[in-house]
Design a protein around this motif. Sequence first.
Motif, PDB file in Angstrom:
ATOM      1  N   PHE A  54      31.378 -49.979   1.387  1.00  0.00           N
ATOM      2  CA  PHE A  54      30.173 -49.479   2.058  1.00  0.00           C
ATOM      3  C   PHE A  54      30.566 -48.619   3.260  1.00  0.00           C
ATOM      4  O   PHE A  54      30.095 -47.495   3.411  1.00  0.00           O
ATOM      5  N   GLN A  88      25.318 -55.511   1.308  1.00  0.00           N
ATOM      6  CA  GLN A  88      24.786 -55.802  -0.025  1.00  0.00           C
ATOM      7  C   GLN A  88      23.285 -55.542  -0.089  1.00  0.00           C
ATOM      8  O   GLN A  88      22.787 -54.927  -1.023  1.00  0.00           O
ATOM      9  N   LEU A  91      22.493 -51.746   0.125  1.00  0.00           N
ATOM     10  CA  LEU A  91      22.743 -51.091  -1.163  1.00  0.00           C
ATOM     11  C   LEU A  91      21.678 -51.447  -2.190  1.00  0.00           C
ATOM     12  O   LEU A  91      21.174 -50.567  -2.896  1.00  0.00           O
ATOM     13  N   GLN A  94      18.478 -49.620  -1.355  1.00  0.00           N
ATOM     14  CA  GLN A  94      18.645 -48.187  -1.568  1.00  0.00           C
ATOM     15  C   GLN A  94      18.604 -47.836  -3.056  1.00  0.00           C
ATOM     16  O   GLN A  94      17.991 -46.858  -3.455  1.00  0.00           O
ATOM     17  N   GLY A 117      26.775 -45.420  -3.006  1.00  0.00           N
ATOM     18  CA  GLY A 117      26.336 -46.807  -3.080  1.00  0.00           C
ATOM     19  C   GLY A 117      26.125 -47.247  -4.513  1.00  0.00           C
ATOM     20  O   GLY A 117      26.410 -48.389  -4.880  1.00  0.00           O
ATOM     21  N   GLU A 118      25.660 -46.328  -5.342  1.00  0.00           N
ATOM     22  CA  GLU A 118      25.440 -46.633  -6.750  1.00  0.00           C
ATOM     23  C   GLU A 118      26.759 -46.998  -7.433  1.00  0.00           C
ATOM     24  O   GLU A 118      26.814 -47.940  -8.226  1.00  0.00           O
ATOM     25  N   VAL A 121      27.827 -50.456  -6.327  1.00  0.00           N
ATOM     26  CA  VAL A 121      27.057 -51.481  -7.046  1.00  0.00           C
ATOM     27  C   VAL A 121      27.659 -51.706  -8.436  1.00  0.00           C
ATOM     28  O   VAL A 121      27.826 -52.850  -8.874  1.00  0.00           O
TER      29      VAL A 121
END
Length: 158
Positions: A54, A88, A91, A94, A117-118, A121
């Motif tokens: 992050f 967490q 993200l 978002q 961020g995608e 994840v």
Amino acid sequence: MNIPDPQTFTDPIKLRKLMANAVRLGHDDLAFNCQLRIAELVGETHDAGIEREFWTAIAAAEEFKTAAAGKSSKLTKLRAKHKRVGAQRVLADQIMEDGFSDGFDTLVANGRGDLTGEAVVLRHDDEFSVDEVNAARKKLMEHGISSAERMEREAVED
């Protein structure tokens, strides 16, 4: 000409000087690598996993935005939300929003979709809901960024 390797630097101040010289001399690739190394150093100050990724992503997006604007640029809303709820949750929220974040657009425009961020994840899909993982995958696919396999491979290579 002896061009230093940004990966050997551990001091962001020296990296910024190297980056300024690289920009002045037209070595855009070296400047770009300096930006990424600064982001890595920021990430290294945090615990491994989601937090580290992050902060690396935030720092990279800020570096790219700063270079484009010619003045310091911070993702202040994201930083403030992180203080309240952690990486967490930031993200997850978002990912579930419609559209793309400013940081996403900045990272993708600079060829670093693996830092979004995608992508984080997808690399940590066991820590997010199925809906969040699917939303992340969909957003990446909409921008032509390849699947989780590539994201995982790139994370291992870093």
